[in-house]
Design a protein around this motif. Sequence first.
Motif, PDB file in Angstrom:
ATOM      1  N   ALA A   1      56.376  61.647  54.566  1.00  0.00           N
ATOM      2  CA  ALA A   1      56.681  62.892  54.111  1.00  0.00           C
ATOM      3  C   ALA A   1      55.022  61.678  53.133  1.00  0.00           C
ATOM      4  O   ALA A   1      55.739  60.392  52.895  1.00  0.00           O
TER       5      ALA A   1
ATOM      6  N   THR B   1      55.168  65.243  57.192  1.00  0.00           N
ATOM      7  CA  THR B   1      54.943  65.996  56.163  1.00  0.00           C
ATOM      8  C   THR B   1      54.209  66.263  54.977  1.00  0.00           C
ATOM      9  O   THR B   1      54.047  65.174  54.630  1.00  0.00           O
TER      10      THR B   1
ATOM     11  N   GLU C   1      59.869  59.365  60.364  1.00  0.00           N
ATOM     12  CA  GLU C   1      59.499  60.729  59.659  1.00  0.00           C
ATOM     13  C   GLU C   1      58.567  60.453  58.120  1.00  0.00           C
ATOM     14  O   GLU C   1      60.031  59.627  57.567  1.00  0.00           O
TER      15      GLU C   1
ATOM     16  N   PHE D   1      63.284  67.468  52.085  1.00  0.00           N
ATOM     17  CA  PHE D   1      62.652  66.863  53.293  1.00  0.00           C
ATOM     18  C   PHE D   1      63.586  65.513  53.656  1.00  0.00           C
ATOM     19  O   PHE D   1      64.339  64.890  54.042  1.00  0.00           O
TER      20      PHE D   1
END
Length: 243
Positions: free
Chosen positions: A50, A75, A48, A95
């Motif tokens: 960003a 993201t 995950e 986030f």
Amino acid sequence: MKALILAAGKGTRLGSLTAEFPKPMLAVNGQPLLGHHLRWLRSYGVTEIAINLHHAAHVIQSYLGDGSAFGVTLTYSFEPELLGTAGAAKRLEPFLNERFVVVYGDVFTNVDLARITAFHEARVGASGKGMTIVLYRVPNPTECGLVEVDEFGAVRRFVEKPPADQVFTDLANAGILICEPSILSLAPANAVYDFGRDLLPQMLALGWPVWGAPILPEEFVIDIGTPAGYARAQEASHTALPM
């Protein structure tokens, strides 16, 4: 653990190479550097991720898409005006709600992230507070954030890009940070704020724990933000961790 890759800078030191092209998209061994970042993170189970964007953002988004081709989920955080390194993280605070690694987008590395994370975990304990900075030795101390650590790895002093007469070490911030999410409470919202210039000195002044973890002899961290650094990354790319 989640990740933030800082990819919004303009890369002015590389001249025409980055005039209309993001610095982290420059090819290293035939692959954009951001591709190396994603495969490196995924190899340690970080999926995950960003990425903050500003300069030539469409080039990055067109290449990476949603991240599925790299086995990760992306993201994006577009900054109409640059917010600085810590400002970028603050904007992504919802986030970054668990331990996260920050990777500067212009750094090419083969650092063992599992080793650094274990180092960090052993010092954080149950406190839920703190940051670990990956450290490396540099030939140009006036161009880096310099770090003084004690025998236990605790950071005692941090100075961002000191003048020549104030250089006290050649041990510097390598552009890889392991962070607890609570550190973002110290950063102001919607403001230009930097890890080196602002957040790290603030943490030290308030007594928040900061540690430094030096890289090992077989590891490398190369800033591709200069022509010389970019050439070094090309030379070192054959020794990178398999992705």
